[in-house]
Design a protein around this motif. Structure first.
Motif, PDB file in Angstrom:
ATOM      1  N   TYR A 147       8.814  66.117  50.589  1.00 37.58           N
ATOM      2  CA  TYR A 147       8.770  66.404  52.570  1.00 37.58           C
ATOM      3  C   TYR A 147      10.043  65.862  52.913  1.00 37.58           C
ATOM      4  O   TYR A 147      10.293  66.879  53.893  1.00 37.58           O
ATOM      5  CB  TYR A 147       7.676  65.775  53.072  1.00 37.58           C
ATOM      6  CG  TYR A 147       7.193  66.008  54.198  1.00 37.58           C
ATOM      7  CD1 TYR A 147       6.774  67.689  54.725  1.00 37.58           C
ATOM      8  CD2 TYR A 147       7.675  65.648  55.403  1.00 37.58           C
ATOM      9  CE1 TYR A 147       6.350  67.671  55.938  1.00 37.58           C
ATOM     10  CE2 TYR A 147       7.387  65.738  56.371  1.00 37.58           C
ATOM     11  CZ  TYR A 147       6.876  66.997  56.911  1.00 37.58           C
ATOM     12  OH  TYR A 147       6.726  67.358  58.310  1.00 37.58           O
ATOM     13  N   CYS A 180       7.401  57.736  55.280  1.00 34.32           N
ATOM     14  CA  CYS A 180       6.305  58.382  54.603  1.00 34.32           C
ATOM     15  C   CYS A 180       5.535  58.311  53.865  1.00 34.32           C
ATOM     16  O   CYS A 180       4.061  58.267  53.686  1.00 34.32           O
ATOM     17  CB  CYS A 180       7.448  59.894  54.064  1.00 34.32           C
ATOM     18  SG  CYS A 180       8.198  61.166  55.434  1.00 34.32           S
ATOM     19  N   LEU A 183       2.778  55.873  55.783  1.00 33.60           N
ATOM     20  CA  LEU A 183       1.946  56.860  55.936  1.00 33.60           C
ATOM     21  C   LEU A 183       1.058  57.655  55.193  1.00 33.60           C
ATOM     22  O   LEU A 183       0.310  58.070  55.382  1.00 33.60           O
ATOM     23  CB  LEU A 183       2.450  57.417  57.176  1.00 33.60           C
ATOM     24  CG  LEU A 183       3.602  56.105  58.548  1.00 33.60           C
ATOM     25  CD1 LEU A 183       4.084  57.253  59.231  1.00 33.60           C
ATOM     26  CD2 LEU A 183       2.083  55.860  59.184  1.00 33.60           C
ATOM     27  N   PHE A 184       1.936  58.135  53.849  1.00 30.61           N
ATOM     28  CA  PHE A 184       1.233  59.373  53.562  1.00 30.61           C
ATOM     29  C   PHE A 184       0.213  58.243  52.542  1.00 30.61           C
ATOM     30  O   PHE A 184       0.451  57.673  52.003  1.00 30.61           O
ATOM     31  CB  PHE A 184       1.848  60.070  53.210  1.00 30.61           C
ATOM     32  CG  PHE A 184       2.817  61.026  53.847  1.00 30.61           C
ATOM     33  CD1 PHE A 184       2.731  60.847  54.747  1.00 30.61           C
ATOM     34  CD2 PHE A 184       3.945  61.444  52.683  1.00 30.61           C
ATOM     35  CE1 PHE A 184       3.585  61.702  55.593  1.00 30.61           C
ATOM     36  CE2 PHE A 184       5.187  62.455  53.419  1.00 30.61           C
ATOM     37  CZ  PHE A 184       5.276  62.389  54.894  1.00 30.61           C
ATOM     38  N   HIS A 220       0.642  68.710  51.427  1.00 32.31           N
ATOM     39  CA  HIS A 220      -0.453  68.377  52.192  1.00 32.31           C
ATOM     40  C   HIS A 220      -1.687  69.064  53.335  1.00 32.31           C
ATOM     41  O   HIS A 220      -0.957  69.417  53.900  1.00 32.31           O
ATOM     42  CB  HIS A 220       0.077  66.627  52.954  1.00 32.31           C
ATOM     43  CG  HIS A 220      -1.437  65.721  53.041  1.00 32.31           C
ATOM     44  ND1 HIS A 220      -0.860  64.768  54.136  1.00 32.31           N
ATOM     45  CD2 HIS A 220      -2.599  65.763  52.800  1.00 32.31           C
ATOM     46  CE1 HIS A 220      -1.982  64.215  54.207  1.00 32.31           C
ATOM     47  NE2 HIS A 220      -3.519  64.420  53.993  1.00 32.31           N
ATOM     48  N   GLU A 222      -3.235  68.258  56.047  1.00 32.06           N
ATOM     49  CA  GLU A 222      -3.143  67.965  56.709  1.00 32.06           C
ATOM     50  C   GLU A 222      -1.688  68.930  57.675  1.00 32.06           C
ATOM     51  O   GLU A 222      -1.778  68.914  58.701  1.00 32.06           O
ATOM     52  CB  GLU A 222      -2.950  66.327  57.064  1.00 32.06           C
ATOM     53  CG  GLU A 222      -4.022  65.475  56.864  1.00 32.06           C
ATOM     54  CD  GLU A 222      -3.597  63.868  57.152  1.00 32.06           C
ATOM     55  OE1 GLU A 222      -2.331  63.502  57.302  1.00 32.06           O
ATOM     56  OE2 GLU A 222      -5.313  63.662  56.614  1.00 32.06           O
ATOM     57  N   GLU A 252      -4.592  59.934  60.232  1.00 34.64           N
ATOM     58  CA  GLU A 252      -3.638  61.303  60.305  1.00 34.64           C
ATOM     59  C   GLU A 252      -3.243  61.553  61.919  1.00 34.64           C
ATOM     60  O   GLU A 252      -2.198  62.485  61.808  1.00 34.64           O
ATOM     61  CB  GLU A 252      -5.391  61.948  60.411  1.00 34.64           C
ATOM     62  CG  GLU A 252      -5.036  63.751  60.680  1.00 34.64           C
ATOM     63  CD  GLU A 252      -6.117  65.236  60.800  1.00 34.64           C
ATOM     64  OE1 GLU A 252      -6.194  65.591  61.194  1.00 34.64           O
ATOM     65  OE2 GLU A 252      -6.553  64.153  59.991  1.00 34.64           O
ATOM     66  N   GLU A 254      -0.541  59.573  63.456  1.00 31.16           N
ATOM     67  CA  GLU A 254       0.430  59.370  62.869  1.00 31.16           C
ATOM     68  C   GLU A 254       1.104  59.915  61.865  1.00 31.16           C
ATOM     69  O   GLU A 254       2.037  60.512  62.049  1.00 31.16           O
ATOM     70  CB  GLU A 254       0.857  57.876  62.104  1.00 31.16           C
ATOM     71  CG  GLU A 254       0.170  56.488  63.016  1.00 31.16           C
ATOM     72  CD  GLU A 254      -1.072  56.374  63.361  1.00 31.16           C
ATOM     73  OE1 GLU A 254      -1.749  57.134  62.968  1.00 31.16           O
ATOM     74  OE2 GLU A 254      -1.665  55.333  63.449  1.00 31.16           O
ATOM     75  N   ARG A 255       0.756  60.788  60.853  1.00 32.54           N
ATOM     76  CA  ARG A 255       1.267  61.821  60.131  1.00 32.54           C
ATOM     77  C   ARG A 255       1.533  62.835  60.574  1.00 32.54           C
ATOM     78  O   ARG A 255       2.069  63.867  60.227  1.00 32.54           O
ATOM     79  CB  ARG A 255       0.205  61.739  58.947  1.00 32.54           C
ATOM     80  CG  ARG A 255       0.392  60.806  58.045  1.00 32.54           C
ATOM     81  CD  ARG A 255      -0.518  61.066  56.647  1.00 32.54           C
ATOM     82  NE  ARG A 255      -2.161  61.591  56.701  1.00 32.54           N
ATOM     83  CZ  ARG A 255      -2.952  60.331  57.112  1.00 32.54           C
ATOM     84  NH1 ARG A 255      -2.521  59.021  56.929  1.00 32.54           N
ATOM     85  NH2 ARG A 255      -4.450  60.590  57.241  1.00 32.54           N
ATOM     86  N   ILE A 258       4.575  63.362  62.318  1.00 28.73           N
ATOM     87  CA  ILE A 258       5.844  63.453  61.373  1.00 28.73           C
ATOM     88  C   ILE A 258       5.379  65.000  60.602  1.00 28.73           C
ATOM     89  O   ILE A 258       6.517  65.213  60.188  1.00 28.73           O
ATOM     90  CB  ILE A 258       5.278  62.749  60.170  1.00 28.73           C
ATOM     91  CG1 ILE A 258       5.865  60.656  60.498  1.00 28.73           C
ATOM     92  CG2 ILE A 258       6.269  62.634  58.956  1.00 28.73           C
ATOM     93  CD1 ILE A 258       7.300  60.095  60.790  1.00 28.73           C
ATOM     94  N   TYR A 259       4.685  65.384  60.945  1.00 33.40           N
ATOM     95  CA  TYR A 259       4.078  67.308  60.399  1.00 33.40           C
ATOM     96  C   TYR A 259       4.673  67.893  61.055  1.00 33.40           C
ATOM     97  O   TYR A 259       5.165  68.966  60.541  1.00 33.40           O
ATOM     98  CB  TYR A 259       2.555  67.377  59.537  1.00 33.40           C
ATOM     99  CG  TYR A 259       2.772  66.450  58.179  1.00 33.40           C
ATOM    100  CD1 TYR A 259       3.452  66.379  57.220  1.00 33.40           C
ATOM    101  CD2 TYR A 259       1.301  66.173  58.259  1.00 33.40           C
ATOM    102  CE1 TYR A 259       2.710  65.586  56.378  1.00 33.40           C
ATOM    103  CE2 TYR A 259       1.037  65.216  56.454  1.00 33.40           C
ATOM    104  CZ  TYR A 259       1.856  65.365  56.168  1.00 33.40           C
ATOM    105  OH  TYR A 259       1.473  64.487  54.996  1.00 33.40           O
ATOM    106  N   TYR A 286       9.446  56.404  64.580  1.00 34.13           N
ATOM    107  CA  TYR A 286       9.124  56.454  63.342  1.00 34.13           C
ATOM    108  C   TYR A 286      10.122  55.929  62.004  1.00 34.13           C
ATOM    109  O   TYR A 286      10.435  55.222  61.298  1.00 34.13           O
ATOM    110  CB  TYR A 286       8.440  57.670  62.646  1.00 34.13           C
ATOM    111  CG  TYR A 286       7.120  58.185  63.521  1.00 34.13           C
ATOM    112  CD1 TYR A 286       5.811  57.450  62.629  1.00 34.13           C
ATOM    113  CD2 TYR A 286       7.184  58.895  64.227  1.00 34.13           C
ATOM    114  CE1 TYR A 286       4.128  57.486  63.356  1.00 34.13           C
ATOM    115  CE2 TYR A 286       5.186  59.002  65.104  1.00 34.13           C
ATOM    116  CZ  TYR A 286       4.522  58.354  64.540  1.00 34.13           C
ATOM    117  OH  TYR A 286       3.066  58.638  65.252  1.00 34.13           O
TER     118      TYR A 286
END
Length: 287
Positions: A147, A180, A183-184, A220, A222, A252, A254-255, A258-259, A286
């Motif tokens: 990512y 990451c 968080l992942f 992922h 998400e 999720e 927070e991710r 990032i996504y 972040y």
């Protein structure tokens, strides 16, 4: 559309096109509805030099989704060079406004597609495109490294080259991978649409959800969900039915930031500085 192309399409389709109508088909290409006496087709035409590569990638993405037997896509018929660019000719799907029941069906079918896992890690055998920008799909066994290296860093470098970000805005790779990784969760490589906003799906007149304009790869699940929520969301019936099959995991929210950062960077590079503030907010929060 010029007569020479229409004549060539008559040959490809083994029918006579009686009517050509310009319709909406995205920001990048010119789109047309083609009508014969008995059938309808959809074509996108683009004169840019990378258009043929874009359309080949689009066809491959549609075929990849089609093979999962989870969600429908317009069947691609032909991709060919044309002048300096190219065209993609496909099935025309008449669409309508979605009902909550149809969005629930869409949510279930997307979850089923996300359950189709890749055998070779994260990425895809071929690179493709996100909008008109190249998208690297070099495979990685680790999701965080994929990512950061294949999604965030290329877009950040492009934004820097365009003067849309400066070095103080952009963290180093090691820090990004570390954040990451923290968080992942443990991630399986799910098949993703890759650009799932409201303009890239439709509901046919008989209530069938279709995906269009894919930017597929294995990642992922998400990521697709984060993109659905970037510009307003798809409604409770969609998310509730999706969650019946793939439940929400801790962290999720927070991710999602990032996504969504990837898509905001893409929009920054495609459409300019108005997307700078949300990009910088996430980078600052972040990284």
């Amino acid at each position: 559309m010029d007569k020479e192309l229409i004549a060539h399409l008559n040959y490809l389709l083994c029918t006579k096109i009686d009517r050509v109508s310009a319709i909406s088909g995205g920001d990048i290409s010119r789109a047309y509805l083609l009508e014969s006496e008995t059938e309808k087709f959809f074509i996108k035409v683009n004169g840019q030099k990378n258009a043929l590569s874009m359309f080949v990638a689009e066809r491959n993405g549609l075929q990849t989704i089609l093979k999962t037997n989870t969600l429908s896509v317009p069947r691609p018929f032909h991709v060919e060079p044309y002048n300096e660019g190219g065209f993609i000719l496909m099935e025309y799907v008449e669409s309508k406004t979605a009902t909550s029941k149809e969005m629930a069906l869409f949510g279930r079918q997307l979850a089923r597609m996300h359950q189709k896992l890749g055998d070779n890690g994260f990425g895809m055998e071929q690179d493709n495109f996100i909008g008109s920008l190249g998208q690297s799909n070099k495979t990685h066994q680790d999701w965080a490294s994929f990512y950061v290296e294949e999604r965030l860093l290329p877009q950040m470098q492009l934004a820097f080259d365009k003067g849309l970000l400066n070095r103080t805005d952009t963290p180093n790779e090691e820090k990004m991978v570390a954040v990451c990784n923290n968080l992942f969760p443990k991630v399986n490589p799910s098949l993703l649409h890759g650009d799932l906003w409201s303009g890239n799906f439709l509901i046919s007149n008989n209530g069938v959800p279709f995906l269009i304009d894919p930017a597929v790869y294995y990642g992922h699940h998400e990521v697709d969900i984060a993109m659905t929520k970037l510009f307003g969301g798809f409604g409770d019936s969609f998310y509730n039915s999706y969650r019946e099959i793939i439940p929400r995991e801790p962290g999720e929210e927070e991710r999602m930031d990032i996504y969504q950062l990837y898509y905001l960077l893409v929009h920054l590079n495609l459409f300019g500085s108005s997307y700078g503030p949300p990009v910088k907010r996430i980078l600052s929060a972040y990284f």
